[in-house]
Design a protein around this motif. Structure first.
Motif, PDB file in Angstrom:
ATOM      1  N   THR A   7       0.836  -1.199   0.000  1.00 12.91           N
ATOM      2  CA  THR A   7       0.000   0.000   0.000  1.00 12.91           C
ATOM      3  C   THR A   7       0.872   1.251   0.000  1.00 12.91           C
ATOM      4  N   ILE A   8       1.923   1.262   0.821  1.00 11.93           N
ATOM      5  CA  ILE A   8       2.825   2.417   0.882  1.00 11.93           C
ATOM      6  C   ILE A   8       3.516   2.595  -0.469  1.00 11.93           C
ATOM      7  N   LEU A   9       3.988   1.512  -1.046  1.00 11.39           N
ATOM      8  CA  LEU A   9       4.645   1.573  -2.340  1.00 11.39           C
ATOM      9  C   LEU A   9       3.690   2.130  -3.407  1.00 11.39           C
ATOM     10  N   LYS A  10       2.473   1.623  -3.365  1.00  8.84           N
ATOM     11  CA  LYS A  10       1.463   2.070  -4.325  1.00  8.84           C
ATOM     12  C   LYS A  10       1.164   3.554  -4.121  1.00  8.84           C
ATOM     13  N   LEU A  11       1.034   3.978  -2.872  1.00  9.74           N
ATOM     14  CA  LEU A  11       0.769   5.385  -2.569  1.00  9.74           C
ATOM     15  C   LEU A  11       1.936   6.270  -3.020  1.00  9.74           C
ATOM     16  N   ARG A  12       3.183   5.787  -2.819  1.00  6.99           N
ATOM     17  CA  ARG A  12       4.354   6.554  -3.254  1.00  6.99           C
ATOM     18  C   ARG A  12       4.361   6.689  -4.781  1.00  6.99           C
ATOM     19  N   GLU A  13       4.039   5.625  -5.482  1.00  8.89           N
ATOM     20  CA  GLU A  13       3.977   5.676  -6.941  1.00  8.89           C
ATOM     21  C   GLU A  13       2.915   6.681  -7.395  1.00  8.89           C
ATOM     22  N   GLU A  14       1.771   6.642  -6.726  1.00 12.27           N
ATOM     23  CA  GLU A  14       0.704   7.600  -7.066  1.00 12.27           C
ATOM     24  C   GLU A  14       1.152   9.024  -6.772  1.00 12.27           C
ATOM     25  N   LEU A  15       1.894   9.186  -5.645  1.00 15.33           N
ATOM     26  CA  LEU A  15       2.391  10.511  -5.286  1.00 15.33           C
ATOM     27  C   LEU A  15       3.372  11.016  -6.344  1.00 15.33           C
ATOM     28  N   VAL A  16       4.277  10.151  -6.804  1.00 11.77           N
ATOM     29  CA  VAL A  16       5.232  10.521  -7.849  1.00 11.77           C
ATOM     30  C   VAL A  16       4.477  10.887  -9.119  1.00 11.77           C
ATOM     31  N   GLU A  17       3.491  10.078  -9.463  1.00 10.84           N
ATOM     32  CA  GLU A  17       2.684  10.377 -10.657  1.00 10.84           C
ATOM     33  C   GLU A  17       1.978  11.721 -10.506  1.00 10.84           C
ATOM     34  N   LEU A  18       1.406  11.950  -9.334  1.00  8.66           N
ATOM     35  CA  LEU A  18       0.721  13.223  -9.102  1.00  8.66           C
ATOM     36  C   LEU A  18       1.697  14.394  -9.171  1.00  8.66           C
ATOM     37  N   GLN A  19       2.886  14.214  -8.571  1.00 10.32           N
ATOM     38  CA  GLN A  19       3.876  15.289  -8.621  1.00 10.32           C
ATOM     39  C   GLN A  19       4.309  15.557 -10.057  1.00 10.32           C
ATOM     40  N   GLU A  20       4.546  14.464 -10.804  1.00 16.77           N
ATOM     41  CA  GLU A  20       4.922  14.641 -12.208  1.00 16.77           C
ATOM     42  C   GLU A  20       3.794  15.320 -12.977  1.00 16.77           C
ATOM     43  N   THR A  21       2.582  14.834 -12.736  1.00 17.08           N
ATOM     44  CA  THR A  21       1.431  15.418 -13.416  1.00 17.08           C
ATOM     45  C   THR A  21       1.256  16.874 -13.005  1.00 17.08           C
ATOM     46  N   PHE A  22       1.340  17.133 -11.705  1.00 17.24           N
ATOM     47  CA  PHE A  22       1.180  18.498 -11.219  1.00 17.24           C
ATOM     48  C   PHE A  22       2.306  19.376 -11.750  1.00 17.24           C
ATOM     49  N   GLY A  23       3.514  18.852 -11.749  1.00 12.89           N
ATOM     50  CA  GLY A  23       4.649  19.608 -12.289  1.00 12.89           C
ATOM     51  C   GLY A  23       4.442  19.946 -13.745  1.00 12.89           C
ATOM     52  N   LEU A  24       3.988  18.992 -14.541  1.00 12.50           N
ATOM     53  CA  LEU A  24       3.714  19.251 -15.950  1.00 12.50           C
ATOM     54  C   LEU A  24       2.589  20.261 -16.096  1.00 12.50           C
ATOM     55  N   ASN A  25       1.563  20.047 -15.294  1.00 15.67           N
ATOM     56  CA  ASN A  25       0.438  20.987 -15.361  1.00 15.67           C
ATOM     57  C   ASN A  25       0.887  22.386 -14.976  1.00 15.67           C
TER      58      ASN A  25
END
Length: 114
Positions: A7-25
């Protein structure tokens, strides 16, 4: 514990994706914001140009109205001048006619005497 790690790993991956997405946005937003600022500058320049064009056209209108006024004044002066000239010619014609009538009367008198 394994489930928790997943769950932590999955949440970290989602966080990285969100940061990348937010950064791109954020970059896209900054670009869009910059583009909007550029567009606003272009529009402001266009607006200044339009205002200058309007001022030039208004100046032209004022000049044309002044010229029209001058032409109308000249036309009235010319018309008055033409009337005066016509009146002078009419007076000259009347005087000539009167003089010719006098000459005719004198010639008739001379013919009558002979």
């Amino acid at each position: 514990a394994l489930e928790r790690e997943k769950t932590i790993l999955k949440l970290r991956e989602e966080l990285v994706e969100l940061q990348e997405t937010f950064g791109l946005n954020e970059i896209e937003l900054k670009m869009t914001n910059q583009e909007l600022q550029d567009r606003v500058k272009e529009l402001e320049e266009d607006n200044r140009d339009y205002k200058n064009d309007i001022a030039e056209e208004q100046t032209k209108v004022v000049d044309l109205r002044r010229k029209i006024g001058e032409l109308e004044e000249n036309k009235h002066q010319q018309t008055l001048g033409e009337i005066c000239e016509s009146a002078e010619r009419y007076t000259e014609y009347e005087e000539r006619i009167e003089a010719q009538e006098e000459i005719i009367k004198e010639q008739r008198s001379l013919i009558a005497e002979k």
